[in-house]
Write a protein that holds these residues in place. Structure first.
Motif, PDB file in Angstrom:
ATOM      1  N   LEU A  84      10.331   1.649 -31.271  1.00  0.00           N
ATOM      2  CA  LEU A  84      11.571   2.295 -31.712  1.00  0.00           C
ATOM      3  C   LEU A  84      11.505   3.802 -31.482  1.00  0.00           C
ATOM      4  O   LEU A  84      12.420   4.407 -30.925  1.00  0.00           O
ATOM      5  CB  LEU A  84      11.785   1.996 -33.201  1.00  0.00           C
ATOM      6  CG  LEU A  84      12.896   2.740 -33.927  1.00  0.00           C
ATOM      7  CD1 LEU A  84      14.228   2.085 -33.655  1.00  0.00           C
ATOM      8  CD2 LEU A  84      12.644   2.776 -35.423  1.00  0.00           C
ATOM      9  N   TYR A  85      10.377   4.407 -31.873  1.00  0.00           N
ATOM     10  CA  TYR A  85      10.284   5.856 -31.753  1.00  0.00           C
ATOM     11  C   TYR A  85      10.152   6.281 -30.295  1.00  0.00           C
ATOM     12  O   TYR A  85      10.597   7.359 -29.917  1.00  0.00           O
ATOM     13  CB  TYR A  85       9.095   6.381 -32.572  1.00  0.00           C
ATOM     14  CG  TYR A  85       9.291   6.202 -34.049  1.00  0.00           C
ATOM     15  CD1 TYR A  85      10.544   6.436 -34.614  1.00  0.00           C
ATOM     16  CD2 TYR A  85       8.264   5.784 -34.880  1.00  0.00           C
ATOM     17  CE1 TYR A  85      10.752   6.255 -35.965  1.00  0.00           C
ATOM     18  CE2 TYR A  85       8.465   5.603 -36.234  1.00  0.00           C
ATOM     19  CZ  TYR A  85       9.713   5.842 -36.768  1.00  0.00           C
ATOM     20  OH  TYR A  85       9.925   5.665 -38.100  1.00  0.00           O
ATOM     21  N   ALA A  86       9.532   5.434 -29.483  1.00  0.00           N
ATOM     22  CA  ALA A  86       9.311   5.823 -28.085  1.00  0.00           C
ATOM     23  C   ALA A  86      10.551   5.607 -27.228  1.00  0.00           C
ATOM     24  O   ALA A  86      10.610   6.095 -26.106  1.00  0.00           O
ATOM     25  CB  ALA A  86       8.134   5.022 -27.509  1.00  0.00           C
ATOM     26  N   TYR A 110      12.050   6.244 -19.902  1.00  0.00           N
ATOM     27  CA  TYR A 110      13.362   5.651 -19.641  1.00  0.00           C
ATOM     28  C   TYR A 110      13.244   4.293 -18.961  1.00  0.00           C
ATOM     29  O   TYR A 110      14.160   3.484 -19.008  1.00  0.00           O
ATOM     30  CB  TYR A 110      14.200   6.584 -18.759  1.00  0.00           C
ATOM     31  CG  TYR A 110      14.965   7.613 -19.547  1.00  0.00           C
ATOM     32  CD1 TYR A 110      15.868   7.211 -20.521  1.00  0.00           C
ATOM     33  CD2 TYR A 110      14.791   8.964 -19.313  1.00  0.00           C
ATOM     34  CE1 TYR A 110      16.561   8.143 -21.255  1.00  0.00           C
ATOM     35  CE2 TYR A 110      15.486   9.908 -20.040  1.00  0.00           C
ATOM     36  CZ  TYR A 110      16.376   9.489 -21.026  1.00  0.00           C
ATOM     37  OH  TYR A 110      17.068  10.397 -21.747  1.00  0.00           O
ATOM     38  N   PHE A 111      12.128   4.042 -18.305  1.00  0.00           N
ATOM     39  CA  PHE A 111      11.945   2.759 -17.631  1.00  0.00           C
ATOM     40  C   PHE A 111      11.676   1.638 -18.640  1.00  0.00           C
ATOM     41  O   PHE A 111      11.896   0.478 -18.355  1.00  0.00           O
ATOM     42  CB  PHE A 111      10.780   2.863 -16.635  1.00  0.00           C
ATOM     43  CG  PHE A 111      10.598   1.621 -15.812  1.00  0.00           C
ATOM     44  CD1 PHE A 111      11.563   1.239 -14.888  1.00  0.00           C
ATOM     45  CD2 PHE A 111       9.469   0.824 -15.956  1.00  0.00           C
ATOM     46  CE1 PHE A 111      11.408   0.103 -14.131  1.00  0.00           C
ATOM     47  CE2 PHE A 111       9.311  -0.323 -15.199  1.00  0.00           C
ATOM     48  CZ  PHE A 111      10.289  -0.692 -14.279  1.00  0.00           C
ATOM     49  N   ARG A 170      14.111  15.962 -25.460  1.00  0.00           N
ATOM     50  CA  ARG A 170      12.913  16.212 -26.263  1.00  0.00           C
ATOM     51  C   ARG A 170      11.659  16.346 -25.412  1.00  0.00           C
ATOM     52  O   ARG A 170      10.818  17.201 -25.655  1.00  0.00           O
ATOM     53  CB  ARG A 170      12.700  15.047 -27.257  1.00  0.00           C
ATOM     54  CG  ARG A 170      13.654  15.056 -28.417  1.00  0.00           C
ATOM     55  CD  ARG A 170      13.363  16.247 -29.299  1.00  0.00           C
ATOM     56  NE  ARG A 170      14.568  16.723 -29.946  1.00  0.00           N
ATOM     57  CZ  ARG A 170      14.714  16.844 -31.259  1.00  0.00           C
ATOM     58  NH1 ARG A 170      13.709  16.546 -32.044  1.00  0.00           N
ATOM     59  NH2 ARG A 170      15.829  17.278 -31.760  1.00  0.00           N
ATOM     60  N   VAL A 171      11.516  15.483 -24.436  1.00  0.00           N
ATOM     61  CA  VAL A 171      10.250  15.422 -23.698  1.00  0.00           C
ATOM     62  C   VAL A 171      10.172  16.531 -22.656  1.00  0.00           C
ATOM     63  O   VAL A 171       9.155  17.205 -22.537  1.00  0.00           O
ATOM     64  CB  VAL A 171      10.093  14.036 -23.028  1.00  0.00           C
ATOM     65  CG1 VAL A 171       8.888  14.008 -22.102  1.00  0.00           C
ATOM     66  CG2 VAL A 171       9.950  12.967 -24.089  1.00  0.00           C
ATOM     67  N   ILE A 175       7.009  11.734 -17.116  1.00  0.00           N
ATOM     68  CA  ILE A 175       6.792  11.094 -18.419  1.00  0.00           C
ATOM     69  C   ILE A 175       8.123  10.601 -18.988  1.00  0.00           C
ATOM     70  O   ILE A 175       8.248   9.465 -19.456  1.00  0.00           O
ATOM     71  CB  ILE A 175       6.108  12.063 -19.402  1.00  0.00           C
ATOM     72  CG1 ILE A 175       4.693  12.352 -18.894  1.00  0.00           C
ATOM     73  CG2 ILE A 175       6.079  11.476 -20.810  1.00  0.00           C
ATOM     74  CD1 ILE A 175       3.878  13.205 -19.826  1.00  0.00           C
ATOM     75  N   ALA A 176       9.138  11.441 -18.889  1.00  0.00           N
ATOM     76  CA  ALA A 176      10.463  11.026 -19.346  1.00  0.00           C
ATOM     77  C   ALA A 176      10.957   9.843 -18.529  1.00  0.00           C
ATOM     78  O   ALA A 176      11.527   8.887 -19.068  1.00  0.00           O
ATOM     79  CB  ALA A 176      11.440  12.197 -19.235  1.00  0.00           C
TER      80      ALA A 176
END
Lengths: 311, 283
Positions: A229-231, A257-258, A241-242, A252-253
């Motif tokens: 949920l948090y990720a 998103y993947f 945010r990232v 990383i973002a």
């Protein structure tokens, strides 16, 4: 326990010594073969299995509906809870993240962003966690009746789907209240939900098999789900945010998103909210996860079909 | 039972270390010459079934967190998981037209073996071969107490593999046979235990089967219903190719079966015609 070979070997080696009549007696496995008897527990081929599952569709849907009905049968408000639960959840999350923690971070129409993400994520989360219990929690059923075992995780996912239809009604009303006006894109919402449902079925099939043998999974699952949920950016924008705030590299973002939950949330936000920025390749990612999870899930679950029920 | 070759005391060569008193009056699957026509419908071949039981307490263990941690540290695995060897190497052949009674004490593996024949419990080793799909008589596990009798009838019928047309056709039959009347519209949790049992039996017996497995505790309810249900079972037996019947009521077995298997601690202690086996069992 690799069955057919070892069984025949057992029959040849162990048959006579095991008290079966010895005088000129053929091994029992041979006798069975001669009369065309089949192993009671043999796993059907995948096409046959899918056909059996299709023949059981009435059981699957009836079982799902029955579970939904019985779930609220003891409460005074009854089926109304199917609407109230998502509403209350949305309210709590809005107060927590929107007002107290101030997770908005420049997102336009944050309430719509938040509740869309919440409802979409909840659907996947509930399908997956109930799927994990679908085999281990139904051993008595599995030990009493014969049916393709995939019917159980399927029924659980369909039960969640029935609930989702109601939550989606609530969601659409809420999103309109926050100021989004219906567009032609809204017509694609059922397609997005179909893709997500495909993914959920696959994921719950996988977890059903894992949960059937790994008993501790049910204790661990809440933590896994919360991390997920948090990720997944339910109440914040991952990009914002990232990359923008934490100055981490863009990849990383992209990886975050993947993740399927994030992808289905982003897709639904794209469809429902005018102000939401369209992610590149979002449809491709969603289709990929749907097809990959569904096929992989069925295959993985079917591989252990004859072992469910041993506990 | 003319075809029974009464080989008395065919004592079995046993795996070393396992004491056994396996005495068989074995009905030879292929009596030399005569009765070549008998068609096997169920073949059980050296069947072993091991249950895993979780949460079983061992002797010197209190189930607290510190002990659990110590076990992990000492790498003792999961001691809360115990294995129960319920069926230990059972072999027999059942033929078309057989009605086989299974007797034995509580915990001798009768129900477990039935479930294995039905293909519901995977064998640990060995195999069960069947002609057609054997089914257990019983749908209790699929029903939900919170739901009305109506819904449960539909749910139970689908769970046994009927299609909507069959459900429609059988529905009234089931309600009539159960004799619960207007209670069918109430949740099953409001039923008396007798009414619940009657409805469950009515649903379970609505379908005909090739190989029928009947576990005991079905003939419940008042006397009138007991009579009705025994008639229904008789009728189902005539339709089915092979019937297995587990019961503690030996009269029922003597009345309905042409062969009896006596299970003791997961093994066949005796297998033969009802008179001989029941006499030995009662002794």
């Amino acid at each position: 326990m690799s069955q057919p070979e070892s069984a025949i070997a057992d029959a040849q080696a162990g048959g006579p010594k095991n008290g079966t009549p010895t005088k000129g007696q053929e091994p029992l496995a041979k006798l069975a073969e001669r009369y065309g008897l089949r192993r009671a527990i043999a796993r059907p081929s995948l096409p046959v299995y899918l056909r059996q599952l299709w023949e059981r569709r009435h059981f699957i849907t009836t079982y799902a509906t029955a579970r939904n009905v019985s779930k609220y049968s003891n409460s005074a408000l009854g089926q109304l809870w199917q609407v109230l639960t998502p509403l209350l959840n949305a309210a709590i999350y809005y107060v927590m993240f929107g007002l107290i923690l101030g997770a908005k971070g420049g997102i336009e129409n944050y309430p719509a962003f938040l509740i869309t993400g919440m409802f979409v994520f909840t659907y996947t989360q509930r399908s997956v966690s109930s799927g994990a219990k679908s085999i281990s929690g139904n051993l008595s059923l599995i030990r009493a009746l014969h049916f393709p075992r995939a019917a159980l995780p399927l029924a659980y996912t369909i039960q969640e789907f029935q609930q989702l239809l109601i939550s989606m009604g609530v969601l659409v009303v809420l999103v309109v209240i926050t100021g989004e006006l219906p567009t032609w894109l809204w017509l694609l919402v059922p397609v997005a939900l179909a893709l997500q449902t495909m993914f959920n079925i696959g994921a719950s099939l996988v977890l059903a098999r894992v949960g059937a043998s790994a008993r501790d999974l049910n204790q661990l699952l809440p933590f896994i789900m919360r991390t997920w949920l948090y990720a997944s950016g339910v109440f914040f924008s991952i990009q914002d945010r990232v990359v923008n705030a934490a100055h981490l590299p863009q990849w990383i973002a992209d990886v975050m998103y993947f993740n399927p939950a994030a992808a289905y949330m982003e897709l639904m936000r794209d469809l429902l909210m005018k102000t939401h920025e369209l992610r590149p390749y979002i449809w491709q990612v969603c289709v990929f996860w749907a097809v990959f999870a569904l096929i992989g899930g069925f295959w993985y679950f079917w591989r252990a079909e004859e072992k469910y029920g041993r506990g | 039972m003319a075809e029974l070759t009464e080989e008395l005391s065919h004592v079995k060569a046993e795996e070393p270390g396992v004491p056994s008193t396996d005495v068989r009056v074995h009905p030879d699957p292929e009596p030399a010459g005569k009765d070549k026509e008998r068609v096997p419908t169920v073949i059980v071949d050296d069947l072993h079934i091991i249950y895993r039981v979780y949460g079983a307490a061992t002797d010197n263990e209190k189930g607290n967190a510190a002990n659990a941690l110590m076990r992990l540290v000492k790498r003792q695995g999961r001691p809360q998981m115990k294995e129960v060897h319920a069926v230990r190497g059972v072999s027999f052949v059942a033929y078309h037209g057989d009605a086989i009674g299974i007797v034995g004490r509580n915990g001798s593996g009768k129900s477990t073996m039935l479930r294995a024949i039905a293909g519901l419990l995977p064998p640990h080793s060995g195999a069960v071969y069947t002609d057609g799909q054997p089914s257990l008589l019983g749908v209790n596990a699929a029903l939900m107490r919170e739901l009305t009798g109506e819904r449960n009838i539909v749910l139970g019928c689908y769970a046994m593999g009927m299609n909507p047309a069959q459900v429609k056709e059988k529905y009234d039959d089931i309600v009539d046979f159960s004799g619960i009347g207007e209670f069918v519209q109430f949740p099953m949790s409001t039923y008396s235990s007798g009414m619940g049992a009657r409805l469950r039996f009515a649903i379970a017996s609505a379908k005909s089967h090739d190989v029928l497995l009947i576990d005991e505790a079905l003939a419940t309810g008042d006397r009138e219903f007991k009579r009705k249900s025994q008639e229904r079972i008789k009728q189902m037996r005539q339709e089915a190719g092979t019937v297995f019947l587990v019961a503690h009521n030996l009269d029922v077995i003597e009345e309905t079966c042409n062969r009896v298997i006596w299970l003791h601690k997961g093994k066949i202690k005796m297998d033969g015609d009802p008179k001989t086996v029941l006499a030995a069992y009662n002794a």
